[in-house]
Design an enzyme around this catalytic site. Structure first.
Site, PDB file in Angstrom:
ATOM      1  CG  ASN A  29      -1.575   1.260   1.532  1.00 21.24           C
ATOM      2  OD1 ASN A  29      -1.741   2.026   0.610  1.00 21.24           O
ATOM      3  ND2 ASN A  29      -2.170   1.384   2.705  1.00 21.24           N
ATOM      4  CD1 TRP A  30       3.725   1.183  -2.579  1.00 21.07           C
ATOM      5  CD2 TRP A  30       3.765   2.257  -4.430  1.00 21.07           C
ATOM      6  NE1 TRP A  30       4.417   0.618  -3.414  1.00 21.07           N
ATOM      7  CE2 TRP A  30       4.540   1.024  -4.583  1.00 21.07           C
ATOM      8  CE3 TRP A  30       3.755   2.937  -5.658  1.00 21.07           C
ATOM      9  CZ2 TRP A  30       5.280   0.862  -5.595  1.00 21.07           C
ATOM     10  CZ3 TRP A  30       4.489   2.419  -6.740  1.00 21.07           C
ATOM     11  CH2 TRP A  30       5.187   1.453  -6.877  1.00 21.07           C
ATOM     12  CE  LYS A  31       0.525   3.153   4.728  1.00 23.51           C
ATOM     13  NZ  LYS A  31       0.187   3.227   6.374  1.00 23.51           N
ATOM     14  CG  HIS A  58      -5.666   1.468   5.226  1.00 22.58           C
ATOM     15  ND1 HIS A  58      -5.222   2.529   6.274  1.00 22.58           N
ATOM     16  CD2 HIS A  58      -4.581   0.802   5.044  1.00 22.58           C
ATOM     17  CE1 HIS A  58      -3.875   2.166   6.581  1.00 22.58           C
ATOM     18  NE2 HIS A  58      -3.396   0.947   5.805  1.00 22.58           N
ATOM     19  CD  GLU A  69      -2.905   5.252   7.057  1.00 27.60           C
ATOM     20  OE1 GLU A  69      -2.721   5.254   5.606  1.00 27.60           O
ATOM     21  OE2 GLU A  69      -1.767   4.637   7.723  1.00 27.60           O
ATOM     22  CD  GLU A  94      -3.302  -3.156   7.071  1.00 28.44           C
ATOM     23  OE1 GLU A  94      -2.390  -3.163   6.699  1.00 28.44           O
ATOM     24  OE2 GLU A  94      -4.076  -1.919   7.139  1.00 28.44           O
ATOM     25  N   GLY A 108       2.496   1.608  10.933  1.00 33.57           N
ATOM     26  CA  GLY A 108       3.294   2.967  10.657  1.00 33.57           C
ATOM     27  C   GLY A 108       4.042   3.133  12.002  1.00 33.57           C
ATOM     28  CB  SER A 159       5.399  -2.338  11.873  1.00 33.61           C
ATOM     29  OG  SER A 159       4.807  -1.057  12.128  1.00 33.61           O
ATOM     30  N   GLY A 194       2.718  -1.415   4.347  1.00 28.19           N
ATOM     31  CA  GLY A 194       2.789  -0.049   3.952  1.00 28.19           C
ATOM     32  C   GLY A 194       4.066   0.511   3.612  1.00 28.19           C
ATOM     33  N   GLY A 195       4.550   1.091   4.446  1.00 29.48           N
ATOM     34  CA  GLY A 195       6.026   1.936   4.575  1.00 29.48           C
ATOM     35  C   GLY A 195       7.054   0.949   3.697  1.00 29.48           C
TER      36      GLY A 195
HETATM   37  C1  PEP Z   1      -0.764  -0.274   5.841  1.00 28.81           C
HETATM   38  O1  PEP Z   1      -0.645   0.803   5.413  1.00 28.81           O
HETATM   39  O2  PEP Z   1      -1.634  -0.975   5.510  1.00 28.81           O
HETATM   40  C2  PEP Z   1       0.328  -0.625   6.778  1.00 28.81           C
HETATM   41  C3  PEP Z   1       0.197  -1.756   7.628  1.00 28.81           C
HETATM   42  O3  PEP Z   1       1.160   0.055   7.221  1.00 28.81           O
HETATM   43  P1  PEP Z   1       2.585  -0.178   7.731  1.00 28.81           P
HETATM   44  O4  PEP Z   1       3.202  -1.317   7.121  1.00 28.81           O
HETATM   45  O5  PEP Z   1       3.570   1.123   7.450  1.00 28.81           O
HETATM   46  O6  PEP Z   1       2.603  -0.329   9.171  1.00 28.81           O
END
Ligand code: PEP
Length: 252
Positions: free
Chosen positions: A11-13, A97, A99, A169, A175, A215, A236-237
Site C-alpha cells: 500500500n503506497w498510500k 483501511h 487511515e 491490521e 506505521g 509494520s 505500507g512503509g
Molecule cells: C498499511 O498501510 O496498511 C500498513 C500496514 O502500514 P505499515 O506497514 O507502514 O505499518
C-alpha cells in the site's frame, strides 16, 4: 505454510509522484520476476495507476487501488468509480483501511457499499479490519472485529464474494514500528477465520486469505508467515522501496 497461496500486497498510500511510482514499479518488476508461489500486488495513488499499469503488465505484479466510491458516475467531485478503476487495469482494491476510517469518516456502512461495488465490478476487495490500542487494552479486540466484519459484509454471500481477502491490521501497529507478535496475530486470524466460517461456511473460510498488516518488514515476515492462519501481508512503509519490498515477497 498453509494451503492458501500467499499474497504480499504493498500500500503506497499518499506517496510518490507518477514518475517516482513508475521508477519503483520498474525496479520491483525485475526483482520479483523469479517468484512463482506468491501473488504480489502494489497499490499506488490513483494518479499513477494508468502509468504503473503499463509497467506491470505481463509481470508478476498486480495492480490495486487504495479506495473507490460506489456510484458508477455522476456529480461526485474528487471521487473515483469502480468502473474507472477497472479501466486502469486494477485487479484489487483496498477497502476500509484504518487511515480512511480515522481521517475520512469511513464507516462500516460505507465499507459495505464499497465491497458491494467492487464485487459487482469484478474487482477483488481487500477488506481491512483492526482494533485500536485502547480497544485492545480494554479487551474489545474480538467484538470490534466482529462488528467490522459483520457490518462490512452485510448482505454479501459466497456467490458474489469469491475473491474476498481480509487484512487484519491492528491500528496500533500501523506505521508505528510495533508489530503484533506472531502469536497475537495468529490468535486474531484464527478468530477471523472462525467468524467467516460461521457466516459463510467452512469451505469459504478455509479458502479465504487473511493478510496481516502493521509494520511488516523483511526481518519479521518469515516468522509471521509461519503461522497457520496468516496468508500474506499488507505492507505500507516497507513497500515503498522496491528492494525492501522484494525481500518481503521472497520471505520463503
Ligand atoms: C498499511 O498501510 O496498511 C500498513 C500496514 O502500514 P505499515 O506497514 O507502514 O505499518
Amino acid at each position: 505454510m498453509n494451503i492458501r497461496r500467499p499474497l504480499i500486497a504493498g500500500n503506497w498510500k499518499m506517496f510518490k509522484t507518477c514518475s517516482e511510482a513508475v521508477e519503483t514499479a520498474k525496479h520491483l518488476v525485475t526483482r520479483v520476476d523469479d517468484v512463482t508461489d506468491v501473488d504480489v500486488m502494489i497499490a499506488p495513488a490513483f494518479i499513477a495507476l494508468a502509468q504503473v499499469a503499463d509497467i506491470v503488465k505481463g509481470s508478476k505484479v498486480s495492480l490495486g487501488a487504495q479506495n473507490l466510491f460506489w456510484e458508477k458516475e455522476g456529480a461526485f467531485t474528487g471521487e473515483i468509480s469502480p468502473h474507472m478503476i477497472v479501466s486502469t487495469g486494477c485487479k484489487y482494491v483496498i477497502i476500509g483501511h484504518s487511515e480512511r476510517r480515522q481521517f475520512f469518516e469511513e464507516t462500516d456502512e460505507s465499507v459495505n457499499k464499497k465491497i458491494n461495488a467492487a464485487v459487482k465490478n469484478g474487482i477483488e476487495p481487500i477488506l481491512c479490519v483492526g482494533e485500536s490500542e485502547k480497544e485492545r487494552e480494554s479487551n474489545e479486540t474480538f467484538s470490534v472485529l466482529d462488528k467490522q466484519i459483520t457490518k462490512g459484509l452485510q448482505g454479501l454471500f459466497t456467490d458474489n464474494l469469491k475473491h474476498l481477502t481480509i487484512a487484519y491490521e491492528p491500528v496500533w501497529a500501523i506505521g508505528t514500528g510495533k508489530t503484533a507478535t506472531d502469536e497475537q496475530a495468529q490468535e486474531v486470524h484464527l478468530f477471523l477465520r472462525s467468524l467467516i466460517e460461521k457466516k459463510l461456511g467452512n469451505k469459504f473460510a478455509e479458502s479465504i486469505k487473511i493478510l496481516y498488516g502493521g509494520s511488516v518488514k523483511p526481518d519479521n515476515i518469515t516468522s509471521l508467515m509461519s503461522m497457520p492462519d496468516i496468508d500474506g501481508a499488507l505492507v505500507g512503509g516497507a513497500s515503498l522501496d522496491a528492494e525492501t519490498f522484494s525481500k518481503i515477497v521472497h520471505f520463503l
